[in-house]
Design an enzyme around this catalytic site. Structure first.
Site, PDB file in Angstrom:
ATOM      1  N   ASP A  31      17.639  17.239  72.814  1.00  0.00           N
ATOM      2  CA  ASP A  31      17.395  18.256  71.711  1.00  0.00           C
ATOM      3  C   ASP A  31      18.129  17.869  70.320  1.00  0.00           C
ATOM      4  O   ASP A  31      18.777  18.503  69.808  1.00  0.00           O
ATOM      5  CB  ASP A  31      17.881  19.700  72.098  1.00  0.00           C
ATOM      6  CG  ASP A  31      17.531  20.103  73.250  1.00  0.00           C
ATOM      7  OD1 ASP A  31      16.242  19.890  73.602  1.00  0.00           O
ATOM      8  OD2 ASP A  31      18.516  20.595  74.141  1.00  0.00           O
ATOM      9  N   GLU A 237       8.908  27.011  71.503  1.00  0.00           N
ATOM     10  CA  GLU A 237      10.353  26.839  71.185  1.00  0.00           C
ATOM     11  C   GLU A 237      10.779  25.214  70.387  1.00  0.00           C
ATOM     12  O   GLU A 237       9.668  24.738  69.947  1.00  0.00           O
ATOM     13  CB  GLU A 237      11.446  26.667  72.511  1.00  0.00           C
ATOM     14  CG  GLU A 237      11.109  25.464  73.367  1.00  0.00           C
ATOM     15  CD  GLU A 237      11.682  25.402  74.446  1.00  0.00           C
ATOM     16  OE1 GLU A 237      12.518  26.144  74.915  1.00  0.00           O
ATOM     17  OE2 GLU A 237      11.667  24.228  75.272  1.00  0.00           O
TER      18      GLU A 237
END
Length: 337
Positions: A31, A237
């Site tokens: 991420d 997301e």
């Protein structure tokens, strides 16, 4: 200092031909939120760890407990791990799961925005601040009022800072309607409009919302909102936003179909019109990324699970050059490289 592994691959015909490279060979990060501060590249990832948690349904096996800051002197240089910038035990309101963060700079301070589950097992967005881009960061005693779900990212437009957030399933976005929480909301039917990421202007102190979160509208080529059933295009997301040629590019993961896609709009609030794929599915489950310009070239930072043998919760950071065509559309890249 960690050694960068450079992997040279030949991309599949029909995809952009840039070769990706891994940033670390002995630590698991994912991420990546990447920024350039004072001519140096800073990477703010989540820190994957080995876990005995087996409940993959709500992402509990992603049980991160701290944030590290990584740095690069230049895009081709060696990466350095600057160590822990914030730990779970330093966040008084948080119970578990320090998921994907982002950082924004204002004046001489740096603000780390991060999701975590509170004592009621609800994800909220917290903020911690520090005087250096590598931390340490000191967390506020409470999460940012009015925030929920996961995956915050912050955009600076002429001194105004906008925070985006949201993520389905384990990210709990499906438990909210009009910013109100309930576990009893019915599951969306296929023909219903898809749930959307959120946006809110931040106050000057960078620690509070200046307005109620709003939906970030994502439309198809005919101007209609994407539907819940459209899992190849609808938001799941990992939202990121950047500017290119006076347009705003909203990029995100589609979740179950494992694609990284994007839409284009004229202002930070949208609406955004879907344009296509950035990256086909990687080895692993989903893709959370960042896109930015460094030395007049554009780069995609992301992760996959090749180095852990495909374990979705043990991921490794990658970087590759990103290119636009003459119309400003992003050339699709092969996630299996």
């Amino acid at each position: 200092m960690r050694k960068i592994l450079i992997l040279l691959f030949t991309s599949a015909i029909g995809y952009a031909q840039e070769s990706p490279r891994y940033l670390f060979d002995d630590l698991y990060f994912a991420d990546p939120s990447v920024h350039v501060f004072k001519d140096k590249i800073y990477i703010y990832p989540s820190h994957d760890i080995q876990t005995d948690v087996k409940d993959a349904a709500n992402g509990a096996h992603f049980n991160m407990k701290d944030y590290h800051v990584l740095t690069l002197d230049n895009i081709n240089g060696k990466a350095e791990d600057q160590g822990i910038a914030l730990k779970l035990e330093d966040v008084s309101w948080a119970k578990q799961q320090l998921w994907a963060p982002d950082v924004a700079a204002k004046g001489n301070k740096y603000y780390l925005y991060f999701p975590a589950k509170d004592k009621n097992d609800l994800f909220k967005i917290g903020v911690a601040s520090g005087k250096s881009p590598i931390g340490p960061f000191k967390a506020e005693k409470n999460p940012i009022s009015g925030t929920y779900s996961i995956d915050p990212t912050v955009l600076n437009v002429d001194g105004k800072y906008y925070i985006y957030f949201g993520g389905l399933k384990g990210g709990q976005l499906q438990e909210y309607r009009n910013n109100k929480h309930s576990k009893n909301y019915p599951e969306l039917q296929k023909e219903e409009n898809a749930l959307l990421p959120k946006i809110a202007l931040l106050k000057d102190n960078m620690k509070e919302l200046a307005e109620e979160p709003k939906d970030v509208l994502i439309l198809d080529e005919n101007g209609n909102q994407l539907k819940s059933a459209d899992q190849h295009r609808r938001f799941f997301e990992g939202v990121w936003i950047h500017q290119y040629n006076n347009k705003y590019y909203l990029s995100y993961s589609t979740g179950e179909t494992h694609k990284l896609v994007y839409a284009i709009g004229d202002n930070p609030y949208g609406p955004f019109t879907f344009k296509g794929e950035i990256l086909t599915p990687v080895v692993g489950w989903t893709t959370h990324h960042s896109i930015l310009e460094i030395d007049k070239k554009w780069y995609l930072f992301y992760h996959d699970s090749k180095n852990s043998g495909g374990k979705s919760y043990l991921r490794s950071l990658k970087v590759r050059e990103l290119k636009y065509d003459v119309n400003g559309l992003i050339e699709t890249m092969n996630g299996q490289d």
